[in-house]
Design an enzyme around this catalytic site. Sequence first.
Site, PDB file in Angstrom:
ATOM      1  N   ASP A 487     -32.164 -29.189   5.976  1.00  0.00           N
ATOM      2  CA  ASP A 487     -30.706 -29.086   5.827  1.00  0.00           C
ATOM      3  C   ASP A 487     -29.993 -30.397   6.105  1.00  0.00           C
ATOM      4  O   ASP A 487     -28.798 -30.522   5.850  1.00  0.00           O
ATOM      5  CB  ASP A 487     -30.172 -28.041   6.814  1.00  0.00           C
ATOM      6  CG  ASP A 487     -30.115 -26.659   6.203  1.00  0.00           C
ATOM      7  OD1 ASP A 487     -29.971 -26.562   4.984  1.00  0.00           O
ATOM      8  OD2 ASP A 487     -30.222 -25.686   6.968  1.00  0.00           O
TER       9      ASP A 487
HETATM   10  C1  BGC Z   1     -29.172 -28.475  11.966  1.00  0.00           C
HETATM   11  C2  BGC Z   1     -30.154 -27.826  11.038  1.00  0.00           C
HETATM   12  C3  BGC Z   1     -29.572 -26.563  10.495  1.00  0.00           C
HETATM   13  C4  BGC Z   1     -28.194 -26.791   9.910  1.00  0.00           C
HETATM   14  C5  BGC Z   1     -27.585 -25.487   9.493  1.00  0.00           C
HETATM   15  C6  BGC Z   1     -27.838 -28.653  11.298  1.00  0.00           C
HETATM   16  O1  BGC Z   1     -26.935 -29.190  12.183  1.00  0.00           O
HETATM   17  O2  BGC Z   1     -29.682 -29.712  12.402  1.00  0.00           O
HETATM   18  O3  BGC Z   1     -31.370 -27.576  11.721  1.00  0.00           O
HETATM   19  O4  BGC Z   1     -30.424 -26.053   9.513  1.00  0.00           O
HETATM   20  O5  BGC Z   1     -27.360 -27.418  10.844  1.00  0.00           O
HETATM   21  O6  BGC Z   1     -26.379 -25.598   8.920  1.00  0.00           O
HETATM   22  C1  NOJ Z   2     -32.704 -24.612  10.513  1.00  0.00           C
HETATM   23  C2  NOJ Z   2     -32.236 -23.824   9.340  1.00  0.00           C
HETATM   24  O1  NOJ Z   2     -31.967 -22.501   9.722  1.00  0.00           O
HETATM   25  C3  NOJ Z   2     -33.279 -23.825   8.235  1.00  0.00           C
HETATM   26  O2  NOJ Z   2     -32.792 -23.147   7.115  1.00  0.00           O
HETATM   27  C4  NOJ Z   2     -33.656 -25.231   7.887  1.00  0.00           C
HETATM   28  O3  NOJ Z   2     -34.673 -25.180   6.904  1.00  0.00           O
HETATM   29  C5  NOJ Z   2     -34.112 -25.992   9.101  1.00  0.00           C
HETATM   30  N1  NOJ Z   2     -33.125 -25.916  10.128  1.00  0.00           N
HETATM   31  C6  NOJ Z   2     -34.409 -27.462   8.804  1.00  0.00           C
HETATM   32  O4  NOJ Z   2     -33.246 -28.182   8.574  1.00  0.00           O
END
Ligand code: BGC
Ligand code: NOJ
Length: 817
Positions: A487
């Site tokens: 993400d």
């Molecule tokens: C986090 C990710 C997460 C995303 C969701 C980010 O701030 O680092 O792990 O998947 O937010 O929106």
């Molecule tokens: C947490 C999110 O929930 C997931 O969808 C994502 O793949 C991982 N972070 C990695 O960014």
Amino acid sequence: MRYGHFDDQRREYVITQPNTPLPWINYLGCEAYFGIISNTAGGYSFYRDARLRRLTRYRYNNAPFDVGGRYLYLRDNDRGEFWSPSWQPTRTKLDKYECRHGMGYTTISSSYSKIEAQTTYFVPLGETLEIWKFQVTNRRKKTAKLSLFSSIEFCLWDAQDDATNFQRNFSTGQVEIVDEVIYHKTEYRERRNHFAYFACSEKLAGFDTQRDTFLGAYRSWDNPAAVERGKSFNSVAHGWAPHGSHHVKINLKPGETKEIIFVLGYHENPVDRKFDPPNSQTINKQTVKPVIAKYLDGKNVTAAFERLQHYWDDLLGIYQVQSPDIHANRMVNIWNAYQCMATFNMSRSASFYESGIGRGLGFRDSNQDLLGFVHMVPARARERILDLSATQLKTGGAFHQYQPLTKRGNNDIGSGFNDDPHWLILGVAAYLKETGDWSILDEPVQFENEPGSEQPLYEHLRRSFNYTLERTGPHGLPLIGRADWNDCLNLNCFSDTPGQSFQTTTNKDGTVAESVFIAGLFVMAGKELAAIAKKRKLNQEAERCLAEAAKMEKVIYQHGWDGAWFVRAYDDFGKPIGSKVCEEGKIFIESQGMCIMAGIGLKDGKAKQALASVNKHLATKHGIVLQQPAFTKYHISLGEISSYPPGYKENAGIFCHNNPWIIISETMVGNGDRAFDYYTRINPSAREKIGDMHRCEPYVFAQMIAGKDAPTHGEAKNSWLTGTAAWTYFTVTQWILGIRTDYDGLRVDPVIPAKWKSFTVTRRFRGNTYVIEVRNPKGKQRGVKKLLVNGKEIAGNVLPVRPPQSKPIQVEAVLEG
Ligand code: BGC
Ligand code: NOJ
């Protein structure tokens, strides 16, 4: 340093001191009513949706970290002193303290000044309520005159609004108090048909329903005025902060025990029978009274608790292992499966790190969560698949999230995460392999929740696959969109404005940046879809999927191979990310895992080479970091990934979710020793002994462990709600222990440490129980050469599906490869 120990027999983790490095929590409820509870009784409850139907209030990021919860206070009426039997919130030094987190329940016991107390919290199956079963024993030589006060703070339903809209909310709160029950009915008079109730099995000496009266001005939970003075104020909330507190007086002779039950619940009334009498504004309580009465009776509470235990006996009994490794055993047999239930229910919505108001259920997340859940309650997995696919867009793309209460796609987040649709194919494949229920593919499912748009689920899968074919970039690789699995790799974002969401801001047209990770995922999903099509006798369709997958594989070889590992992506300028030519972020974990899992590089040594690179550049003793070198500055062309300080989260943290991809890849090249070693590095049970460093719960996986670039290398964060749960479970059960579901049977293909002499798995699968004993007399890591079923040798390594038999099927597998 340890803060407790496992009790595997009772399937509990026993916390023996209350001041754990972080609150160590558990979940109550696994159907519609849920609660989060910490080892000191902190936390909150909700019905289905942690944002829209929050029953009790909780303030995150507090000091201390965890304040607010299901609190009880005991007061010695002779001495005038009071304490919390769960340590918080008074934090009185207890003579004894113990918290047992079990399967769907938590028991906190303590002793103070020879008064023993024990509270068990759980949610009975099939009900929308929680029980607090409280027992108090007098170990003194004299009669003890005690007061017991309960305390919860009601949330005005929508937790987001509740935490922000004070100009209105300070004037809306309403309660009713009838008999020993406190009813919270804010907004019941208008558009809500639901209310909360908090009941007590004892006659009350008093009650409070207005928080600030109960606490007193300028006081907090550690020193409520009502408790201090030993008498409730009988306050009735009108506006401000509705609260629930019962006051019970208890006189206990020496050695005497008393049991008191509290029931906190959620109830909906039929619209036409909301009020009683009909034209009044008073809640009709006839519908809820029988439920309350039932659970205020100790016999029924005991029976409900036993039912819950049998429920978990049954669920956990589906897959049990006895291996030489105690950490693997207890995670597989108990805790990892249990965590998979929590991630299935919550997705990433409500934990001590997810506030319950931030996110609904993720499309990508929920599909992956199925991998660790589908064997437990396939019917619920089926329902989830159909719900998720009904939010799919006609283009084949997906709403990134949906709200569980409405089951509608979340417009605020929207779509454009180009990996999303493929996870649906993998989720459905896992369901089919577990159940053999091919009828799901014919279920008519809407697109975008639009009536009239129904198409068979199978058509949804086709569109998922085609979505990528229609969105490739300059190198022929899939366009990344807003982000893929990572993400934080936001290649079309280019954000220079504080506060902008990295996930939803796109300042570029998105026609250049590409993802090698999605390419690998596409190949993997394509092969699954081909297998599914073949089973449906759609041979042409199967050929097409395979041909497209092969084409993509070629593109990966051409533009996705960097010489010693797979490239991660191409940015908006067409420059590679995760390549030796980069200054920072030369090698990433995701594309190595995904490409190899898709079968790429297995024949020509590239997979092994990529795995050697992972071992050399990314592996640490606490797990495998996401990339190296970490980003030391903000790269506007990369987005959120470079916003984290080096070593945290997506910026070179050990993002546990994708460690299993490397572990599976290691099993695919036959490296059982290394696969198991990597698994053990992130296994929370194996990390229990470094509790001071790890800090999170030793019984569940955390999303992230700080990487080697971080000053706190080895420290875990964001426990419970992470794709790590399903992926580690799937990896250890299906790829290391190797008892793997397939469309036509159960494959036996372990890839284990050479020093393991044997292990046994009991697996219920499609109506039969298999007891599979794997022997490894020659110290191999892989290769079942002999498979005996009820004493008879069979060819190959797949146990074919059979009609249900009354006796367990005995299987013997010998590794000789
Ligand atoms: C986090 C990710 C997460 C995303 C969701 C980010 O701030 O680092 O792990 O998947 O937010 O929106
Ligand atoms: C947490 C999110 O929930 C997931 O969808 C994502 O793949 C991982 N972070 C990695 O960014």
